[in-house]
Scaffold this motif. Structure first.
Motif, PDB file in Angstrom:
ATOM      1  N   ALA A  64       0.784  -1.247   0.000  1.00 48.04           N
ATOM      2  CA  ALA A  64       0.000   0.000   0.000  1.00 48.04           C
ATOM      3  C   ALA A  64       0.810   1.289   0.000  1.00 48.04           C
ATOM      4  CB  ALA A  64      -0.928   0.006   1.219  1.00 48.04           C
ATOM      5  N   LEU A  65       2.142   1.246   0.074  1.00 40.81           N
ATOM      6  CA  LEU A  65       2.896   2.487   0.256  1.00 40.81           C
ATOM      7  C   LEU A  65       2.614   3.504  -0.838  1.00 40.81           C
ATOM      8  CD1 LEU A  65       4.977   4.186   1.743  1.00 40.81           C
ATOM      9  CD2 LEU A  65       6.780   3.006   0.466  1.00 40.81           C
ATOM     10  N   GLY A 173      11.106  -0.042   2.987  1.00 40.40           N
ATOM     11  CA  GLY A 173      10.356   0.775   2.035  1.00 40.40           C
ATOM     12  C   GLY A 173      10.163   0.070   0.710  1.00 40.40           C
ATOM     13  N   ALA A 174      11.177  -0.685   0.263  1.00 42.56           N
ATOM     14  CA  ALA A 174      11.063  -1.421  -1.001  1.00 42.56           C
ATOM     15  C   ALA A 174      10.004  -2.513  -0.910  1.00 42.56           C
ATOM     16  CB  ALA A 174      12.418  -2.017  -1.376  1.00 42.56           C
ATOM     17  N   VAL A 175       9.954  -3.221   0.220  1.00 44.91           N
ATOM     18  CA  VAL A 175       8.938  -4.275   0.398  1.00 44.91           C
ATOM     19  C   VAL A 175       7.546  -3.662   0.443  1.00 44.91           C
ATOM     20  CG1 VAL A 175       8.054  -5.984   2.030  1.00 44.91           C
ATOM     21  CG2 VAL A 175      10.494  -5.921   1.485  1.00 44.91           C
ATOM     22  N   LEU A 176       7.384  -2.526   1.109  1.00 43.24           N
ATOM     23  CA  LEU A 176       6.078  -1.864   1.135  1.00 43.24           C
ATOM     24  C   LEU A 176       5.723  -1.258  -0.215  1.00 43.24           C
ATOM     25  CD1 LEU A 176       5.727  -0.002   4.553  1.00 43.24           C
ATOM     26  CD2 LEU A 176       4.378  -1.927   3.695  1.00 43.24           C
ATOM     27  N   SER A 177       6.703  -1.108  -1.097  1.00 39.16           N
ATOM     28  CA  SER A 177       6.438  -0.573  -2.430  1.00 39.16           C
ATOM     29  C   SER A 177       5.979  -1.652  -3.394  1.00 39.16           C
ATOM     30  CB  SER A 177       7.696   0.098  -2.991  1.00 39.16           C
ATOM     31  OG  SER A 177       8.040   1.237  -2.253  1.00 39.16           O
ATOM     32  N   LYS A 178       6.625  -2.835  -3.321  1.00 40.94           N
ATOM     33  CA  LYS A 178       6.285  -3.839  -4.333  1.00 40.94           C
ATOM     34  C   LYS A 178       6.381  -5.277  -3.858  1.00 40.94           C
ATOM     35  CE  LYS A 178       6.526  -4.363  -9.307  1.00 40.94           C
ATOM     36  NZ  LYS A 178       7.250  -4.094 -10.557  1.00 40.94           N
ATOM     37  N   GLY A 179       6.601  -5.497  -2.584  1.00 41.87           N
ATOM     38  CA  GLY A 179       6.579  -6.860  -2.100  1.00 41.87           C
ATOM     39  C   GLY A 179       7.961  -7.436  -1.852  1.00 41.87           C
ATOM     40  N   LEU A 180       8.043  -8.769  -1.876  1.00 42.48           N
ATOM     41  CA  LEU A 180       9.251  -9.472  -1.448  1.00 42.48           C
ATOM     42  C   LEU A 180      10.465  -9.180  -2.312  1.00 42.48           C
ATOM     43  CD1 LEU A 180       7.796 -12.978  -0.508  1.00 42.48           C
ATOM     44  CD2 LEU A 180       8.323 -11.049   0.983  1.00 42.48           C
ATOM     45  N   VAL A 181      10.270  -8.717  -3.535  1.00 40.42           N
ATOM     46  CA  VAL A 181      11.411  -8.382  -4.383  1.00 40.42           C
ATOM     47  C   VAL A 181      12.276  -7.319  -3.719  1.00 40.42           C
ATOM     48  CG1 VAL A 181      10.238  -6.557  -5.700  1.00 40.42           C
ATOM     49  CG2 VAL A 181      12.077  -7.861  -6.769  1.00 40.42           C
ATOM     50  N   ILE A 214      14.387  -2.933  12.669  1.00 45.22           N
ATOM     51  CA  ILE A 214      14.016  -1.747  11.883  1.00 45.22           C
ATOM     52  C   ILE A 214      13.145  -2.165  10.704  1.00 45.22           C
ATOM     53  CG2 ILE A 214      14.932   0.049  10.357  1.00 45.22           C
ATOM     54  CD1 ILE A 214      17.394   0.153  12.232  1.00 45.22           C
ATOM     55  N   PHE A 215      13.558  -3.212  10.012  1.00 45.18           N
ATOM     56  CA  PHE A 215      12.813  -3.702   8.850  1.00 45.18           C
ATOM     57  C   PHE A 215      11.392  -4.097   9.238  1.00 45.18           C
ATOM     58  CE2 PHE A 215      11.454  -7.330   6.265  1.00 45.18           C
ATOM     59  CZ  PHE A 215      11.539  -6.791   4.977  1.00 45.18           C
ATOM     60  N   ALA A 220       5.878  -4.667   9.083  1.00 42.34           N
ATOM     61  CA  ALA A 220       4.909  -5.552   9.739  1.00 42.34           C
ATOM     62  C   ALA A 220       3.550  -4.916  10.012  1.00 42.34           C
ATOM     63  CB  ALA A 220       5.505  -6.100  11.035  1.00 42.34           C
ATOM     64  N   PRO A 221       3.462  -3.644  10.450  1.00 46.07           N
ATOM     65  CA  PRO A 221       2.139  -3.122  10.834  1.00 46.07           C
ATOM     66  C   PRO A 221       1.089  -3.237   9.742  1.00 46.07           C
ATOM     67  CG  PRO A 221       3.846  -1.678  11.668  1.00 46.07           C
ATOM     68  CD  PRO A 221       4.534  -2.698  10.802  1.00 46.07           C
ATOM     69  N   TRP A 222       1.417  -2.843   8.514  1.00 44.98           N
ATOM     70  CA  TRP A 222       0.399  -2.911   7.463  1.00 44.98           C
ATOM     71  C   TRP A 222       0.053  -4.355   7.119  1.00 44.98           C
ATOM     72  CZ3 TRP A 222       0.436  -4.786   2.340  1.00 44.98           C
ATOM     73  CH2 TRP A 222      -0.771  -4.562   1.655  1.00 44.98           C
ATOM     74  N   PHE A 223       1.057  -5.209   6.999  1.00 45.60           N
ATOM     75  CA  PHE A 223       0.780  -6.603   6.641  1.00 45.60           C
ATOM     76  C   PHE A 223      -0.087  -7.279   7.703  1.00 45.60           C
ATOM     77  CE2 PHE A 223       4.465  -6.051   3.809  1.00 45.60           C
ATOM     78  CZ  PHE A 223       3.960  -6.616   2.655  1.00 45.60           C
ATOM     79  N   VAL A 224       0.153  -6.991   8.958  1.00 42.12           N
ATOM     80  CA  VAL A 224      -0.669  -7.571  10.021  1.00 42.12           C
ATOM     81  C   VAL A 224      -2.089  -7.042   9.963  1.00 42.12           C
ATOM     82  CG1 VAL A 224      -0.997  -7.694  12.519  1.00 42.12           C
ATOM     83  CG2 VAL A 224       1.288  -8.034  11.553  1.00 42.12           C
ATOM     84  N   LEU A 225      -2.237  -5.723   9.831  1.00 43.64           N
ATOM     85  CA  LEU A 225      -3.565  -5.119   9.800  1.00 43.64           C
ATOM     86  C   LEU A 225      -4.389  -5.609   8.605  1.00 43.64           C
ATOM     87  CD1 LEU A 225      -2.949  -1.415  10.870  1.00 43.64           C
ATOM     88  CD2 LEU A 225      -4.359  -3.107  12.058  1.00 43.64           C
ATOM     89  N   VAL A 226      -3.798  -5.602   7.431  1.00 38.07           N
ATOM     90  CA  VAL A 226      -4.560  -5.995   6.243  1.00 38.07           C
ATOM     91  C   VAL A 226      -4.915  -7.479   6.303  1.00 38.07           C
ATOM     92  CG1 VAL A 226      -2.610  -6.583   4.715  1.00 38.07           C
ATOM     93  CG2 VAL A 226      -4.711  -5.639   3.743  1.00 38.07           C
ATOM     94  N   SER A 227      -4.052  -8.297   6.909  1.00 38.43           N
ATOM     95  CA  SER A 227      -4.362  -9.728   7.054  1.00 38.43           C
ATOM     96  C   SER A 227      -5.504  -9.952   8.033  1.00 38.43           C
ATOM     97  CB  SER A 227      -3.117 -10.484   7.522  1.00 38.43           C
ATOM     98  OG  SER A 227      -2.072 -10.383   6.579  1.00 38.43           O
ATOM     99  N   LEU A 228      -5.530  -9.173   9.121  1.00 43.22           N
ATOM    100  CA  LEU A 228      -6.601  -9.317  10.106  1.00 43.22           C
ATOM    101  C   LEU A 228      -7.944  -8.891   9.523  1.00 43.22           C
ATOM    102  CD1 LEU A 228      -4.810  -8.003  13.331  1.00 43.22           C
ATOM    103  CD2 LEU A 228      -5.426 -10.368  12.789  1.00 43.22           C
TER     104      LEU A 228
END
Length: 541
Positions: A64-65, A173-181, A214-215, A220-228
């Motif tokens: 979602a970033l 920031g890269a993971v929040l931009s496009k995922g695991l890549v 730091i990572f 984690a916050p967005w991934f946890v929230l959207v999964s819940l």
């Protein structure tokens, strides 16, 4: 003699004015620009910053970033093409600045200026910073991670930890931009460099515990929230959108093994002929690990990784171009003026040939690319070629006087302006892949309560330009997950649409020409308010 601070400031101001001043001068085009603009606009309107929605339906293909930043741009600057493209434009500009800053810290002021000029004028960086995709933002964060590691590796021990922490934050920031890549690329490069050099110094110096904290604090916050809030998100996002996308042709984006090679050569212009310079020895200085090795592995891994993928798009290899810019600028320090002169021949010849080919643009006309669209493109190509040839002549003159930095800046400025001219000339063609014109034809015939349908076809820019969602009819594609979760928001069959149309007091619909013919034969009452060779927009009389 080097470039004065005042001259450099003037050139940076010119770059900024041209870079940002042209973001909003072209219509958004289908599919990516419309998709990501609509996602951000929906987020700004709904106030839901956790669950992304595309055309009103849940959409989990990407993090979602970029939607957050796009939504903030719409809220702060209003809804426009400029606001929609502001983040990729800003991300590309910051990437260029970061390349210049890193080169200056590593190799001195003159190399920093040259690296900035190379990056700002490199075709693929400039083009992808002026189109709305996710890759400019991803590239900014990956470049920040790369540059932070380079600076940590070359700097004093007391500063190393801060640079490494910055690299971990950038990967977040890269993971929040496009995922695991966003972590696969830096992680794989770290492993490969260590194996190549048989040296675990880089590996040992990553401050794994504090860095991982730091990572995770960033990601984690967005991934946890959207999964819940959305059961099934994790399986769809991580399995379907990562492993299935990479390993299969589920997204119908296949390409040959050499798919990215022409894009690499064209994307490096006007510095393509300097590509072999990256393989010259040197560039290590006193650093434990030579920057050249890190840059080479970075570029090679990105090229090979995406070439092996079953899903290919041109912008995927964008993260390698800032590293290429650093490599070219680093190698340029040892290049003679005579050698640099020879490298002016390739961009001059290619642009000259393109200008000659543009005089035959009428030969390429078709229903989907009419002459009135190709003519501005051809004119822009000739104007751009004239600029580049002038830049090559100026650079040739400067190199004859051993003014290397001035030569690099001269070619960079003219090439960057040439690319801008091409972007502006592209707008006529882009209009054929945009809903801007057809959306403007609808307001006199509809009210805010009038339903608008997209029948067996969909233009990603349609919700953005209508400033409202449309009802999909007999159309799934990337909406399949959202339609299963919220089936009341679409119409599965054409027969159901016909019944809905006949019952509605007012209605409008977007469709392909073949669908219009089919509905016309069925006697559906329709009045055409817009049409072109591919698309028809109708309202209920």
């Amino acid at each position: 003699m080097g470039v004065s601070s005042k001259a450099l400031a003037a050139l940076l101001l010119l770059l900024g004015l041209v870079w940002f001043g042209t973001l909003g001068t072209r219509a958004l085009i289908h599919p990516d620009e419309g998709r990501y603009a609509s996602l951000a606009l929906e987020m700004a309107r709904s106030g839901d910053w956790v669950t992304p929605r595309l055309n009103g339906l849940p959409y989990f293909e990407k993090p979602a970033l970029q939607y957050w930043i796009g939504a903030l741009a719409f809220l702060g600057f209003g809804v426009s093409e400029f606001s929609a493209r502001l983040w990729p434009g800003l991300a590309g500009f910051l990437t260029v600045m970061l390349v210049g800053f890193t080169a200056r810290r590593l190799w001195g002021r003159e190399t920093g200026i040259r690296a900035l000029a190379v990056a700002a004028s490199m075709t693929w960086i400039e083009l992808n910073s002026h189109f709305l995709t996710l890759d400019a933002g991803l590239t900014l964060f990956l470049t920040l991670a790369l540059c932070a590691v380079l600076l940590a590796n070359a700097g004093p021990p007391q500063a190393r930890r801060r640079w490494i922490w910055l690299a971990w934050a950038a990967m977040g920031g890269a993971v929040l931009s496009k995922g695991l890549v966003g972590i696969v690329i830096p992680g794989a490069v770290l492993v490969l460099v260590s194996l190549w050099r048989r040296d675990a110094a880089l590996w040992r110096g990553m401050h794994w515990l504090s860095g991982a904290m730091i990572f995770l604090a960033i990601t984690a916050p967005w991934f946890v929230l959207v999964s819940l809030r959305n059961p099934g998100f994790s399986e769809f996002f991580f399995i379907h959108e990562h492993f299935a996308r990479y390993l299969s042709d589920v997204h119908n984006r296949e390409g040959a093994w050499w798919y990215y090679l022409p894009l690499l050569l064209i994307g490096m212009l006007p510095w393509t002929s300097a590509l072999p310079w990256l393989f010259r020895p040197g560039g290590g200085g006193s650093a434990p690990i030579a920057p050249r090795h890190l840059l080479l592995v970075w570029c090679a891994f990105i090229l090979l990784f995406f070439s092996a993928s079953s899903s290919k798009l041109p912008s995927y290899i964008l993260p390698m171009f800032p590293a290429l810019s650093l490599g070219v600028a680093m190698a340029m320090r040892d290049a003679s003026a005579e050698a640099l002169r020879r490298h002016l021949l390739l961009p001059a010849v290619l642009w000259g040939l393109a200008a000659l080919a543009s005089t035959q643009s009428a030969r390429f006309a078709s229903i989907t690319a009419p002459p009135e669209v190709l003519a501005p493109l051809a004119s822009g190509l000739r104007s751009g070629a004239a600029l580049v040839l002038a830049g090559c002549a100026f650079a040739w003159w400067c190199l004859g006087r051993r003014r290397v930095t001035a030569a690099v800046l001269g070619l960079a400025v003219t090439h960057a302006l040439a690319v801008v001219l091409l972007l502006q000339a592209h707008n006529g063609y882009g209009q054929l892949k945009s809903a801007a014109t057809l959306a403007a034809a609808l307001p006199p015939s509809i009210t805010p309560d009038t339903p608008v349908f997209a029948v067996r076809d969909y233009d990603q820019t349609l919700p953005f330009y209508l400033r409202r969602n449309v009802v999909l009819v007999d159309y799934e594609d990337e909406f399949a997950l959202g339609q299963r979760r919220e089936p009341d928001k679409w119409i599965p069959t054409l027969d159901e649409f016909v019944a809905r149309w006949q019952a509605a007091p007012r209605a409008a619909a977007y469709m392909g020409a073949a669908t219009w013919v089919e509905l016309h034969r069925r006697g559906l009452p329709m009045r055409i308010v817009f049409h072109d060779p591919r698309r028809v927009v109708v309202v209920k009389p």
